[in-house]
Design a protein around this motif. Structure first.
Motif, short mmCIF file in Angstrom:
data_model
loop_
_atom_site.label_atom_id
_atom_site.label_comp_id
_atom_site.label_asym_id
_atom_site.label_seq_id
_atom_site.Cartn_x
_atom_site.Cartn_y
_atom_site.Cartn_z
N ALA A 103 0.82 -1.21 0.00
CA ALA A 103 0.00 0.00 0.00
C ALA A 103 0.86 1.26 0.00
CB ALA A 103 -0.93 0.01 1.21
N PHE A 104 1.89 1.27 0.84
CA PHE A 104 2.80 2.41 0.88
C PHE A 104 3.48 2.59 -0.47
CE2 PHE A 104 7.22 3.88 1.53
CZ PHE A 104 6.95 5.16 2.01
N LYS A 105 3.95 1.49 -1.04
CA LYS A 105 4.60 1.57 -2.34
C LYS A 105 3.64 2.11 -3.40
CE LYS A 105 6.02 -2.28 -4.39
NZ LYS A 105 6.96 -3.38 -4.75
N HIS A 106 2.44 1.59 -3.43
CA HIS A 106 1.45 2.05 -4.41
C HIS A 106 1.20 3.55 -4.28
CE1 HIS A 106 -0.42 -2.27 -4.30
NE2 HIS A 106 0.74 -2.24 -4.91
N GLN A 107 1.06 3.99 -3.03
CA GLN A 107 0.76 5.41 -2.80
C GLN A 107 1.88 6.30 -3.33
OE1 GLN A 107 1.34 6.97 1.13
NE2 GLN A 107 -0.59 8.09 1.08
N VAL A 108 3.12 5.92 -3.06
CA VAL A 108 4.25 6.73 -3.51
C VAL A 108 4.36 6.71 -5.03
CG1 VAL A 108 6.77 6.94 -3.46
CG2 VAL A 108 5.50 6.47 -1.34
N LEU A 109 4.27 5.55 -5.64
CA LEU A 109 4.40 5.45 -7.09
C LEU A 109 3.25 6.15 -7.80
CD1 LEU A 109 5.66 1.76 -7.39
CD2 LEU A 109 6.98 3.85 -7.76
N ASP A 110 2.05 6.03 -7.26
CA ASP A 110 0.92 6.77 -7.84
C ASP A 110 1.16 8.27 -7.75
OD1 ASP A 110 -0.33 4.40 -8.38
OD2 ASP A 110 -1.80 4.54 -6.75
N GLY A 111 1.80 8.71 -6.66
CA GLY A 111 2.05 10.13 -6.45
C GLY A 111 3.02 10.73 -7.45
N VAL A 112 3.87 9.91 -8.04
CA VAL A 112 4.81 10.40 -9.06
C VAL A 112 4.39 9.94 -10.46
CG1 VAL A 112 6.73 10.59 -7.45
CG2 VAL A 112 6.39 8.45 -8.72
N SER A 113 3.15 9.46 -10.57
CA SER A 113 2.58 9.03 -11.86
C SER A 113 3.44 7.99 -12.56
CB SER A 113 2.38 10.25 -12.79
OG SER A 113 1.52 11.20 -12.18
N ALA A 114 3.97 7.05 -11.76
CA ALA A 114 4.79 5.98 -12.33
C ALA A 114 3.93 5.03 -13.14
CB ALA A 114 5.50 5.23 -11.21
#
Length: 303
Positions: free
Chosen positions: A136-147
């Motif tokens: 969940a943490f990883k998803h949130q961060v990657l979504d935040g940088v539009s990965a």
């Protein structure tokens, strides 16, 4: 479960214990990315470090490291993780591009961003197994940088103490097709019986033509290195007592176990690859890396 993971920030999943070691590796990858002689590029790594309160103030660039490469933690140990990243990147990509494997399984995926940063051939699927809060943490961060992933990416939010092997086929994994597996920086923390079960499970779930890489330790007494520069710096600089997290029981011979089951295995020291690439850690006295081994195994086709 994937939707739940996206709603949960997951920060608590990387706030302590083994979870925070994923942030340590991410910081090392970030530093490696910004080195002029970088062995591996992970542009997402620093975003994980900056997003987590547990890693507040940690360096993510070489210029931020006090003492530079002489720093046992952010110099030598970080360079170790950079080298490990490069070697395992090459292993996975070789299996996919040369070996024709299209299923990649990351066991204890942590903050691994290989689905996003590596150039996968068409048709590759990357399965990421880890606790729901970590993903969940990883998803949130990657979504935040539009990965955007460069392969089909399938999160499998499971604790390794649960039936992840049963969940994997339900997520789309085909045990009848070749696969490549990575167990990076995980086995140190597991009791010997859990390591053996994990290796046996990979053997059971893999068809001929599959491959596996994992990291192991050979020492019988890890506490002999308690005062090593590497462990001391990790405790003093960021408050992580790795020996307090490792399982200190004698480790099983997992490479030998696979060989007995027909796999071909190659066991290397990290220093082998330091010499190959011309950079990375070399042996030193009272060396906490002395017993580290990187194991590469191939399951013959038809087995």
């Amino acid at each position: 479960m994937v939707e739940t993971a996206h709603r949960n920030t997951g920060v608590e999943g990387v706030a302590g214990g083994v979870g925070v070691t994923a942030l340590l590796v991410a910081a090392a990858r970030a530093i490696e990315t910004h080195r002029p002689d970088s062995l591996a590029q992970d542009v997402f790594a620093e975003h994980f470090v900056l997003a987590a309160p547990a890693s507040k103030g940690w360096p993510v660039r070489p210029a931020e490291v006090t003492g530079g490469d002489a720093n046992p933690l952010w110099g030598r140990f970080a360079r170790y993780f950079g080298l490990r990243t490069r070697v395992l990147d090459d292993f996975l990509l070789g299996s996919a591009h040369t070996g024709g494997v299209r299923q990649v399984v990351l066991v204890g995926a942590g903050l691994d961003s290989r689905a996003y940063r590596l150039e996968w051939p068409s048709g590759c699927v990357v399965f990421e197994i880890d606790r729901e809060e970590v993903l969940a943490f990883k998803h949130q961060v990657l979504d935040g940088v539009s990965a955007v992933p460069k392969a089909a990416r399938v999160p499998v939010p499971m604790d390794l103490r649960d039936d992840w092997a049963g969940a994997l086929p339900g997520a789309g994994f085909d045990p009848a097709a070749p696969s490549v597996w990575l167990i990076e920086g995980l086995l140190f923390y597991l009791p010997p019986a859990a390591e053996t079960y994990l290796v046996d499970t990979v053997d059971r779930l893999t068809a001929g033509g599959s491959a596996l890489a994992f990291e192991a330790k050979l020492e019988r007494d890890l506490l002999a290195y308690r005062d090593s520069a590497l462990y001391t710096a990790t405790r003093e600089q960021i408050g992580i007592d790795l020996l307090g997290l490792f399982d200190l029981s004698p480790r099983p011979d997992s490479a030998g176990r696979l060989a007995d089951r027909g796999w071909s295995t190659a066991v290397h020291t990290p220093f082998d690859f330091t010499r190959l690439h011309g950079r990375g850690p070399l042996p030193e006295s009272n060396d906490a890396l002395a017993g580290n081994r990187w194991v590469f195994a191939d399951k013959p086709r038809g087995s």
